[in-house]
Design an enzyme around this catalytic site. Structure first.
Site, PDB file in Angstrom:
ATOM      1  N   GLY A  45       0.779  -1.227  -0.082  1.00 55.38           N
ATOM      2  CA  GLY A  45      -0.123  -0.044  -0.084  1.00 55.38           C
ATOM      3  C   GLY A  45       1.012   1.215  -0.159  1.00 55.38           C
ATOM      4  CD  GLU A 101       1.558   0.746   7.083  1.00 50.10           C
ATOM      5  OE1 GLU A 101       1.634   0.716   5.734  1.00 50.10           O
ATOM      6  OE2 GLU A 101       1.695  -0.288   7.885  1.00 50.10           O
ATOM      7  CG  ASP A 102      -1.261   1.680   3.391  1.00 49.12           C
ATOM      8  OD1 ASP A 102      -0.811   1.376   4.748  1.00 49.12           O
ATOM      9  OD2 ASP A 102      -1.830   0.710   2.527  1.00 49.12           O
ATOM     10  CG  ASP A 105      -7.792   1.232  10.941  1.00 49.05           C
ATOM     11  OD1 ASP A 105      -8.302   1.498  11.786  1.00 49.05           O
ATOM     12  OD2 ASP A 105      -8.059   0.347  10.092  1.00 49.05           O
ATOM     13  CG  PHE A 154     -12.558   0.055   3.835  1.00 52.98           C
ATOM     14  CD1 PHE A 154     -11.628  -0.776   4.581  1.00 52.98           C
ATOM     15  CD2 PHE A 154     -12.614  -0.342   2.592  1.00 52.98           C
ATOM     16  CE1 PHE A 154     -10.566  -1.783   4.068  1.00 52.98           C
ATOM     17  CE2 PHE A 154     -11.769  -1.081   1.856  1.00 52.98           C
ATOM     18  CZ  PHE A 154     -10.731  -1.934   2.519  1.00 52.98           C
ATOM     19  CG  ASP A 161      -5.542  -3.603  -1.468  1.00 46.79           C
ATOM     20  OD1 ASP A 161      -6.320  -4.876  -1.530  1.00 46.79           O
ATOM     21  OD2 ASP A 161      -5.290  -3.063  -0.258  1.00 46.79           O
ATOM     22  NE  ARG A 167      -2.517  -2.896  -3.594  1.00 43.84           N
ATOM     23  CZ  ARG A 167      -2.305  -2.898  -2.500  1.00 43.84           C
ATOM     24  NH1 ARG A 167      -2.092  -2.135  -1.887  1.00 43.84           N
ATOM     25  NH2 ARG A 167      -2.327  -4.197  -1.914  1.00 43.84           N
TER      26      ARG A 167
END
Length: 188
Positions: A45, A101-102, A105, A154, A161, A167
Site C-alpha cells: 500500500g 506506511e499507507d 488504523d 474504509f 486497496d 490502488r
C-alpha cells in the site's frame, strides 16, 4: 464499468495529496539534513506514497521494503495477526529509520513493526504515514509525519486497496457499500 463509478465520496483529492506529500518530503529533508535516513516502505500500500514522497526529499535517502500483512482479501478490518511476508535487506543497526506506511488504523501493525526494529539496534525510528485514523486506535503509536487524519471510513486509492483493487486511483475515496457487499457474496 469505470471503477470511479464505484466511489461514494472522495476524502482526499489528488491536489491535496500532491501538496501535502511535498510538504512532508521537505520536512523530512529539514529534519534529517546531513544524515542519510533509511526509509522502509511497507508493501504494498505505501509504494505509491513513497514514490511521490522521496521525490520531494531534498537530501540523500536510502530505500528498502518490508512486506507485512494484517488484512486479507475482502476483510475491512485488521485481523490483529501480524505476518511479515518480506523482511528488509538493509542492516538497520545504528541507522536513522523512517517507516513509511499507507495507513495507521488500530496501531497494532505499526507497534509490532517498531518493536521489531528496536530489537535490531537502529539509531532512531520514526513513522511517516500517509493516512491516520485516530478513532480506530487500539494502541498508541508516535507518528512524526502524517499526511492526513481521516474519519473512521474504509478507504481506497493512492495505494490502498480493497481485495487488491483500486490502488491506482489518484485520490483517496470511499467505496459504495454495495460494492464490497457484492464482492463478499461473490467470494462466499
Amino acid at each position: 464499468m469505470d471503477m470511479r463509478d464505484e466511489i461514494l465520496e472522495i476524502l482526499v483529492s489528488t491536489e491535496e495529496i500532491q501538496k501535502r506529500t511535498t510538504e512532508l518530503g521537505q520536512q523530512i529533508g529539514h529534519d534529517y539534513d546531513g544524515r542519510n535516513p533509511l526509509m522502509i516502505c511497507i508493501l504494498r500500500g505505501a509504494v505509491v506514497f513513497l514514490s511521490d514522497l522521496i521525490r520531494s526529499v531534498p537530501i540523500h535517502v536510502m530505500v528498502d521494503f518490508m512486506g507485512v500483512s494484517s488484512y486479507g482479501g475482502t476483510n475491512l478490518d485488521s485481523t490483529g495477526v501480524i505476518k511479515i511476508t518480506r523482511d528488509v535487506d538493509a542492516n538497520v543497526a545504528h541507522r536513522d529509520i523512517i517507516i513509511v506506511e499507507d495507513i495507521v488504523d488500530t496501531g497494532l501493525t505499526m507497534k509490532a513493526l517498531v518493536d521489531l526494529m528496536k530489537t535490531r539496534g537502529p539509531g532512531s525510528i520514526e513513522i511517516c504515514t500517509f493516512l491516520s485514523k485516530p478513532q480506530r486506535r487500539k494502541v498508541d503509536v508516535d507518528i512524526k509525519y502524517c499526511g492526513f487524519e481521516i474519519p473512521n471510513k474504509f478507504v481506497i486509492g493512492y495505494g490502498l486497496d480493497y481485495d487488491e483493487n483500486y490502488r491506482n486511483l489518484p485520490f483517496v475515496g470511499v467505496l459504495k457499500p454495495e460494492v464490497y457487499e457484492k464482492r463478499k457474496e461473490e467470494k462466499g
